[in-house]
Design an enzyme around this catalytic site. Structure first.
Site, PDB file in Angstrom:
ATOM      1  N   HIS A   1       0.859  -1.169   0.206  1.00 37.48           N
ATOM      2  CA  HIS A   1      -0.092  -0.072  -0.140  1.00 37.48           C
ATOM      3  C   HIS A   1       0.955   1.293   0.031  1.00 37.48           C
ATOM      4  CE1 HIS A   1      -3.464  -2.566   0.386  1.00 37.48           C
ATOM      5  NE2 HIS A   1      -3.046  -3.011   1.516  1.00 37.48           N
TER       6      HIS A   1
ATOM      7  N   ASP B   1      -5.314  -7.957  -3.105  1.00 40.73           N
ATOM      8  CA  ASP B   1      -5.356  -7.967  -1.705  1.00 40.73           C
ATOM      9  C   ASP B   1      -6.801  -8.379  -1.259  1.00 40.73           C
ATOM     10  OD1 ASP B   1      -5.524  -6.895   0.672  1.00 40.73           O
ATOM     11  OD2 ASP B   1      -5.496  -4.711   0.258  1.00 40.73           O
TER      12      ASP B   1
END
Length: 440
Positions: free
Chosen positions: A267, A318
């Site tokens: 991220h 994810d």
């Protein structure tokens, strides 16, 4: 030995016409010929790209797809729903769910996945009677469909900085860094020699692992093992880290000597200029997950600035609300366009690299550029469908979707074709069965 003739092969994002590839018995490319004519026994293919490497996945989050959009909220509200799914898992249910998720990845063009795995034990934290039961369930799921799995076994020891694990987090913990290392070393012996499944490692986050525990893991983990960590996904993580340690999460990792090329941070959405410089100078890879970061309202990470600083960019799915490597590529570029008001921030070649070559590198899978010695992991993309007809081959990352994936090869072996696994199994059928087992 299989031999393939490709009408076009995208090499470093450049379309090369008339390429023959020969795959050896070890599943690696043994010979490459350009400008070649097809031979009688060749498997004839259209436009080929390197197999996509999914550098960050939480397979069980897939059970939440389409069920979290009514109440609004933010990441923290979504996380409570995620904990409820984790509480339902056991090895049998998890294997069924992961098999379905990995099947969907495979037919979508992912040939390798890094599974960021932390649901290790029973809901109350007690181990299963069968050692490594949850980890072996994931390994069995990968083998069943034929995808490469790098199991990023995760350290998760506290429920937030200075807080014990909450009841809904107890399945994640190993008591201490020493406890996790002992379990990791045992699991590494069990998986040794597996052709499709290898073992990596992850620190969940600076919220979930203390500096002392991170230091112990870094000292005890072999240096060649790929290591991943969630980093600065939420502003609250930064605020908590600054309050506790007077450093940002990236600064804390730097103080521990953790920043190195083997590290991948996931991220990296909310960074300071100093954070970006630290990551770039150390050659740390950054795994962006654009569809998840958009779905959860996390924000748009500084991908281009990180790349310019020296941090390689890779991509992951994810939470698997979307499983489509081409949409992750598109999301990376479109986020940059929205933030900068300019087009062409990443070239199509750079997007393809992030989704394939860089993804494999973050997972410790070595070079993946379709050269001699590389794994023969191939994805054929349709150039005649409604989305892609008229596209230049080099620009397919900005026009195609997973629906345009025709055939997928792992180690030179056909594993998926036109949306279903070889053998006829459809991911939707597998997923329906898995969700029924979870009562969803």
């Amino acid at each position: 030995m299989n031999a393939f003739w490709c009408e076009y092969l995208l090499v470093d994002g450049r379309a090369v016409a008339g390429v023959r590839l020969e795959a050896g018995a070890d599943g690696r490319i043994a010979r490459v010929q350009t400008g070649a004519a097809a031979e009688a026994a060749d498997i004839r293919l259209g436009t080929i790209v390197p197999g996509f490497g999914n550098a960050h996945s939480h397979a069980f989050h897939r059970a939440l797809r389409g069920q979290t959009h009514r109440e609004g909220g933010d990441f923290w509200l979504w996380r409570e729903r995620m904990y409820r799914v984790a509480a339902q898992l056991d090895p049998v249910k998890y294997q069924a769910l992961a098999t379905a998720v990995f099947a969907e990845m495979l037919v979508s063009g992912y040939t390798a996945v890094g599974e960021f795995h932390y649901v290790h034990h029973h809901f109350d934290g007690t181990p299963y009677d069968t050692e490594h039961a949850m980890e072996l369930a994931l390994a069995a799921a990968a083998r069943a469909v034929g995808i490469r799995l790098v199991l990023l076994d995760t350290v998760y020891l506290q429920g937030g900085i200075g807080r014990e694990l909450a009841p809904q987090q107890r399945a994640f913990g190993d008591g201490s860094a020493a406890g996790w290392l002992t379990r990791w070393q045992s699991l590494n012996e069990v998986l040794a020699g597996d052709e499709l499944v290898t073992l990596g490692a992850a620190l969940h986050s600076v919220r979930a692992v203390t500096p002392d525990a991170m230091r112990e893991v870094l000292a005890g983990l072999p240096g060649e093992i790929p290591l991943h960590i969630h980093l600065s996904e939420q502003p609250q993580e930064n605020a908590d880290c600054l309050a506790a340690y007077r450093m940002t999460p990236a600064g804390l990792l730097a103080s521990l000597g953790a920043l190195a090329p083997r590290l991948s941070v996931v991220h990296a959405t909310h960074l300071t200029d100093d954070d970006r410089a630290l990551l770039g100078d150390a050659g740390v890879s950054v795994v962006m997950c654009p569809t998840t970061e958009a779905d959860l309202g996390d924000g748009i990470g500084p991908a281009l600035a990180l790349a310019a600083a020296g941090a390689p960019i890779a991509l992951g799915s994810d939470q698997n609300a979307v499983i489509d490597p081409l949409l992750e590529m598109r999301g990376l570029e479109m986020g940059e366009r929205l933030a900068s008001h300019q087009r062409g921030r990443f070239t199509p070649a750079e997007l393809l690299n992030a989704a394939s070559t860089a993804g494999y590198a973050t997972l410790g899978l070595g070079r993946h550029r379709l050269q001699v010695g590389d794994p023969c992991d191939l994805v054929e993309i349709s150039t005649t469908g409604v989305r892609t007809v008229g596209s230049l081959p080099e620009q397919l990352p900005l026009t195609a979707t997973a629906s345009d994936v025709l055939r997928v090869f792992v180690g030179g072996r056909l594993v998926a074709e036109c949306g279903q696994l070889v053998g006829g199994e459809r991911p939707a059928t597998l997923m329906a069965d898995a969700l029924t087992r979870l009562g969803r």
